[in-house]
Design a protein around this motif. Structure first.
Motif, PDB file in Angstrom:
ATOM      1  N   GLY A 165      15.701   7.284   2.704  1.00 49.89           N
ATOM      2  CA  GLY A 165      16.747   6.266   2.865  1.00 49.89           C
ATOM      3  C   GLY A 165      16.319   5.182   3.844  1.00 49.89           C
ATOM      4  N   ASP A 216       2.359   3.315   3.455  1.00 51.40           N
ATOM      5  CA  ASP A 216       1.413   4.386   3.143  1.00 51.40           C
ATOM      6  C   ASP A 216       1.679   5.661   3.943  1.00 51.40           C
ATOM      7  OD1 ASP A 216       0.660   2.780   5.275  1.00 51.40           O
ATOM      8  OD2 ASP A 216      -1.490   2.994   4.949  1.00 51.40           O
ATOM      9  N   MET A 231       4.074  20.089  10.523  1.00 45.44           N
ATOM     10  CA  MET A 231       4.865  18.919  10.905  1.00 45.44           C
ATOM     11  C   MET A 231       4.176  18.118  12.009  1.00 45.44           C
ATOM     12  SD  MET A 231       7.248  19.696   8.856  1.00 45.44           S
ATOM     13  CE  MET A 231       8.542  18.561   9.223  1.00 45.44           C
ATOM     14  N   GLY A 257       2.727   4.271  -2.986  1.00 41.15           N
ATOM     15  CA  GLY A 257       3.725   4.333  -4.061  1.00 41.15           C
ATOM     16  C   GLY A 257       4.761   5.420  -3.826  1.00 41.15           C
ATOM     17  N   GLY A 258       5.132   5.645  -2.537  1.00 43.11           N
ATOM     18  CA  GLY A 258       6.251   6.538  -2.216  1.00 43.11           C
ATOM     19  C   GLY A 258       7.556   5.756  -2.355  1.00 43.11           C
ATOM     20  N   ILE A 314       0.852  -1.190   0.000  1.00 43.41           N
ATOM     21  CA  ILE A 314       0.000   0.000   0.000  1.00 43.41           C
ATOM     22  C   ILE A 314       0.888   1.240   0.000  1.00 43.41           C
ATOM     23  CG2 ILE A 314      -1.902   1.219   1.144  1.00 43.41           C
ATOM     24  CD1 ILE A 314      -2.604  -1.664   0.277  1.00 43.41           C
ATOM     25  N   LYS A 354      -3.352   7.954  -5.045  1.00 45.27           N
ATOM     26  CA  LYS A 354      -3.377   9.079  -5.995  1.00 45.27           C
ATOM     27  C   LYS A 354      -3.562   8.546  -7.430  1.00 45.27           C
ATOM     28  CE  LYS A 354       0.520  10.611  -4.293  1.00 45.27           C
ATOM     29  NZ  LYS A 354       1.771  11.274  -3.981  1.00 45.27           N
ATOM     30  N   GLY A 367       7.225   2.152  -0.833  1.00 44.52           N
ATOM     31  CA  GLY A 367       6.403   1.197  -1.576  1.00 44.52           C
ATOM     32  C   GLY A 367       7.079   0.771  -2.871  1.00 44.52           C
ATOM     33  N   ALA A 413      16.367  12.015   6.207  1.00 45.39           N
ATOM     34  CA  ALA A 413      16.855  10.779   5.593  1.00 45.39           C
ATOM     35  C   ALA A 413      15.772   9.708   5.530  1.00 45.39           C
ATOM     36  CB  ALA A 413      18.053  10.245   6.385  1.00 45.39           C
ATOM     37  N   GLU A 428       5.094  13.067  -6.302  1.00 45.65           N
ATOM     38  CA  GLU A 428       5.739  13.532  -5.079  1.00 45.65           C
ATOM     39  C   GLU A 428       5.432  14.995  -4.845  1.00 45.65           C
ATOM     40  OE1 GLU A 428       7.166  13.290  -2.493  1.00 45.65           O
ATOM     41  OE2 GLU A 428       8.454  11.552  -2.343  1.00 45.65           O
TER      42      GLU A 428
HETATM   43  C1  FAD Z   1      10.094  18.532   5.640  1.00 48.49           C
HETATM   44  C2  FAD Z   1      10.626  17.165   5.282  1.00 48.49           C
HETATM   45  C3  FAD Z   1      11.902  17.051   4.741  1.00 48.49           C
HETATM   46  C4  FAD Z   1      12.414  15.799   4.410  1.00 48.49           C
HETATM   47  N1  FAD Z   1      13.652  15.707   3.862  1.00 48.49           N
HETATM   48  C5  FAD Z   1      14.149  14.490   3.531  1.00 48.49           C
HETATM   49  C6  FAD Z   1      15.430  14.342   2.928  1.00 48.49           C
HETATM   50  O1  FAD Z   1      16.123  15.311   2.689  1.00 48.49           O
HETATM   51  N2  FAD Z   1      15.888  13.093   2.641  1.00 48.49           N
HETATM   52  C7  FAD Z   1      15.135  11.975   2.888  1.00 48.49           C
HETATM   53  O2  FAD Z   1      15.592  10.848   2.607  1.00 48.49           O
HETATM   54  N3  FAD Z   1      13.907  12.088   3.455  1.00 48.49           N
HETATM   55  C8  FAD Z   1      13.410  13.311   3.774  1.00 48.49           C
HETATM   56  N4  FAD Z   1      12.193  13.415   4.327  1.00 48.49           N
HETATM   57  C9  FAD Z   1      11.455  12.205   4.664  1.00 48.49           C
HETATM   58  C10 FAD Z   1      10.861  11.544   3.439  1.00 48.49           C
HETATM   59  O3  FAD Z   1      10.109  12.464   2.704  1.00 48.49           O
HETATM   60  C11 FAD Z   1       9.953  10.425   3.872  1.00 48.49           C
HETATM   61  O4  FAD Z   1      10.555   9.733   4.920  1.00 48.49           O
HETATM   62  C12 FAD Z   1       9.696   9.496   2.704  1.00 48.49           C
HETATM   63  O5  FAD Z   1       8.951  10.147   1.715  1.00 48.49           O
HETATM   64  C13 FAD Z   1       8.948   8.289   3.219  1.00 48.49           C
HETATM   65  O6  FAD Z   1       8.589   7.483   2.156  1.00 48.49           O
HETATM   66  P1  FAD Z   1       7.339   6.516   2.297  1.00 48.49           P
HETATM   67  O7  FAD Z   1       7.305   5.753   1.034  1.00 48.49           O
HETATM   68  O8  FAD Z   1       7.415   5.812   3.582  1.00 48.49           O
HETATM   69  O9  FAD Z   1       6.078   7.472   2.454  1.00 48.49           O
HETATM   70  P2  FAD Z   1       5.490   8.569   1.474  1.00 48.49           P
HETATM   71  O10 FAD Z   1       6.553   9.173   0.645  1.00 48.49           O
HETATM   72  O11 FAD Z   1       4.662   9.465   2.307  1.00 48.49           O
HETATM   73  O12 FAD Z   1       4.545   7.731   0.505  1.00 48.49           O
HETATM   74  C14 FAD Z   1       3.338   7.176   0.957  1.00 48.49           C
HETATM   75  C15 FAD Z   1       2.454   6.901  -0.253  1.00 48.49           C
HETATM   76  O13 FAD Z   1       1.312   6.191   0.205  1.00 48.49           O
HETATM   77  C16 FAD Z   1       0.163   6.727  -0.427  1.00 48.49           C
HETATM   78  N5  FAD Z   1      -0.983   6.438   0.464  1.00 48.49           N
HETATM   79  C17 FAD Z   1      -1.231   6.987   1.680  1.00 48.49           C
HETATM   80  N6  FAD Z   1      -2.358   6.461   2.209  1.00 48.49           N
HETATM   81  C18 FAD Z   1      -2.824   5.561   1.310  1.00 48.49           C
HETATM   82  C19 FAD Z   1      -3.963   4.690   1.296  1.00 48.49           C
HETATM   83  N7  FAD Z   1      -4.849   4.650   2.309  1.00 48.49           N
HETATM   84  N8  FAD Z   1      -4.149   3.885   0.222  1.00 48.49           N
HETATM   85  C20 FAD Z   1      -3.257   3.901  -0.824  1.00 48.49           C
HETATM   86  N9  FAD Z   1      -2.174   4.727  -0.866  1.00 48.49           N
HETATM   87  C21 FAD Z   1      -1.956   5.536   0.198  1.00 48.49           C
HETATM   88  C22 FAD Z   1       0.475   8.208  -0.550  1.00 48.49           C
HETATM   89  O14 FAD Z   1      -0.316   8.834  -1.531  1.00 48.49           O
HETATM   90  C23 FAD Z   1       1.952   8.169  -0.917  1.00 48.49           C
HETATM   91  O15 FAD Z   1       2.156   8.078  -2.303  1.00 48.49           O
HETATM   92  C24 FAD Z   1      11.650  14.654   4.653  1.00 48.49           C
HETATM   93  C25 FAD Z   1      10.348  14.773   5.175  1.00 48.49           C
HETATM   94  C26 FAD Z   1       9.845  16.018   5.492  1.00 48.49           C
HETATM   95  C27 FAD Z   1       8.473  16.113   6.065  1.00 48.49           C
END
Ligand code: FAD
Length: 474
Positions: free
Chosen positions: A332, A167, A294, A15-16, A13, A40, A19, A329, A45
């Motif tokens: 990462g 997600d 935040m 596509g960040g 679940i 989405k 995922g 991070a 992004e």
């Molecule tokens: C201000 C800020 C600065 C940052 N700077 C950095 C940086 O410099 N370097 C770094 O590595 N990280 C950074 N981060 C952290 C980074 O953005 C996140 O840790 C990263 O995007 C996490 O990836 P993810 O795939 O876990 O979640 P996300 O990127 O949030 O992806 C989650 C996905 O799930 C989807 N989704 C949500 N709910 C549902 C649902 N119910 N059903 C289906 N799909 C759903 C969303 O649409 C989204 O596409 C920063 C974060 C913030 C807030």
């Protein structure tokens, strides 16, 4: 892998970065049939820039996505520094960190626009298995065979052997596992602007160019949690992030990625030095700003479902550790989670398949893989939360000292940033899981996975014995 290994059905679940990385890693396992569901209508992004630290590059290489990022996609300071810390009021340089000398050049820290990371990962994913506009709204544990039913907003339903919650910070999957876990607004908002480097360069007076904002990432620190971060992002893109306290009274602080007029904020930065004010003025006039309130939440006791209740669920990325962007991070960390999950399942299915003429006990193999995943990743997050606690305590103590403003700023940089709190950028998640598996295989027949403890810096401990492995990752 045993010949009679069955195919297990996995739903990812989100596509960040997490995922997509999970799709890449699980896609390498011949016994996994996966589908990725994203709410989405496209894989996209929000936000400004993203740092790729050494650990992120390491994971990108292992995922096979590093080749999709070329030198033109990012900005990397020529002199090898990773970040500068300056007093925001007068521009004084308070600290400068450099990439460690043993870093392979390709893994040196850099910064780029977020969609480029997303795009690099997406290229390695079988996109026919991505379902868009599918928002997960309900999860139900079925009585038979350890399966879960997942339900989407449009009425679509599926039954899976393993659910991967990638997600994000507002994870619905986390809510299913931990209904009483809550996020709270941390009292700060970030205003992230993308503008052009050429506009900044054209408007900065020559005196203020001396502060080098065009040559690398800079934190411009003030007191009270107020700072500005500036950095070129490669190509002609320049990033400006202003972070400031915002009380929640009367405003919608669930704002995430909402367009914002940065002009409203300029008067609050009047005590900042001319270089920063010039940058903010250009950003307000020529850039696009988004507001991010935040939020963060307490550490989870585990990043998998409750084994006793047969919940075959793994959380990864922000879903597993709602840290609100701390350490810059998180992407990462999400890649590390995905890589580790893939390796843990590869091991548990290989193990359960070996020598068995009845085939793999899917439920058991999934449970053991998840246990190993949790034992490997939860300690890491415990250590990361520990760093935040340490920083929080340090900050509170500093405020109590009541130093003059400039002294408080330089002391904060010295104590927080000089205290070697950056080990997470050099962590080797692949080594940790490799060592854990080696150790488990070595002790096969004697040890159980449940007795494995791996701390955040890579000590591997089995069955209550002493820490047996070397420290790795720093
Ligand atoms: C201000 C800020 C600065 C940052 N700077 C950095 C940086 O410099 N370097 C770094 O590595 N990280 C950074 N981060 C952290 C980074 O953005 C996140 O840790 C990263 O995007 C996490 O990836 P993810 O795939 O876990 O979640 P996300 O990127 O949030 O992806 C989650 C996905 O799930 C989807 N989704 C949500 N709910 C549902 C649902 N119910 N059903 C289906 N799909 C759903 C969303 O649409 C989204 O596409 C920063 C974060 C913030 C807030």
């Amino acid at each position: 892998m045993a010949i009679n290994t069955p195919t297990i059905k996995v739903a990812i679940i989100g596509g960040g970065p997490g995922g997509l990385a999970a799709a890449i890693e699980l896609g390498k396992l011949p016994f996994v049939s996966w589908t990725l569901y994203e709410k989405k209508p496209q894989i996209s992004e929000t936000g400004g820039g993203i740092s790729l630290q050494r650990h992120t590059w390491r994971m990108l290489e292992l995922l096979g996505a590093d080749g999709n990022i070329t030198a033109g996609d990012y900005f990397r300071p020529e002199d090898g520094h990773t970040v500068q810390h300056r007093n925001a009021r007068d521009g004084t340089l308070l600290g400068k960190s450099y990439t460690p000398e043993d870093t392979p050049p390709k893994q040196a820290s850099c910064r780029m626009v977020r969609p480029k990371l997303q795009g690099a990962l997406l290229k390695e994913v079988d996109q026919a298995k991505i379902q868009l506009s599918k928002k997960l709204v309900a999860i139900e544990k079925l009585q038979d065979g350890g399966k879960l039913r997942i339900v989407f907003e449009d009425g679509f339903e599926d039954e899976v052997d393993l659910l991967v919650g990638a997600d994000g910070i507002r994870s619905a999957v986390r809510q299913f596992l931990f209904p009483s876990h809550n996020l709270s607004y941390i009292g700060q908002s970030a205003y992230r602007t993308l503008t052009s480097t050429s506009a900044i360069s054209a408007h900065l007076t020559s005196k203020n160019i001396e502060f080098a904002p065009l040559r690398g990432p800079i934190f411009w620190h003030n007191v009270g949690g107020k700072y500005v971060y500036t950095c070129p992002l490669g190509g002609d893109v320049f990033e400006v992030t202003a972070r400031i306290r915002r009380l929640p009274d009367g405003q919608d602080h669930v704002s995430w990625g909402q367009p914002y007029d940065l002009h409203h904020l300029l008067s609050e930065y009047e005590e900042f030095c001319p270089a920063v004010r010039e940058i903010l003025t250009v950003a307000a006039a020529e850039g696009n700003t988004q507001e991010f309130a935040m939020f963060s939440g307490p550490r989870l006791e585990r990043c998998v479902g409750d084994e006793d209740r047969g919940e075959a669920v793994a959380l990864l990325g922000d879903a597993s550790h709602p840290l609100s962007g701390a350490f810059g991070a998180g992407a990462g960390f999400a890649l590390e989670d995905a890589y580790t999950l893939g390796k843990a399942l590869e091991w548990s299915f290989g193990r359960r398949g070996d020598g068995s003429d009845k085939g793999v006990d899917v439920e058991r193999a999934v449970a053991e893989g998840l246990r190993l995943y949790d034992r490997t990743r939860s300690p890491h997050y415990k250590d990361l939360y520990g760093v935040l606690d340490k920083m929080g305590a340090l900050n509170a103590a500093l405020v109590k000292e009541g130093l003059p403003v400039d002294d408080e700023i330089s002391e904060r940089v010295k104590r927080a940033w000089g205290a070697k709190n950056d080990w997470m950028y050099y962590y080797k998640a692949d080594e940790i899981i490799r060592l854990a598996i080696l150790e488990l295989d070595r002790k096969e027949g004697v040890e159980e996975v449940s007795n494995t403890v791996i701390d955040g810096v890579g000590n591997v401990k089995l069955d209550g014995s002493e820490m047996v492995e070397v420290r790795i990752g720093i």
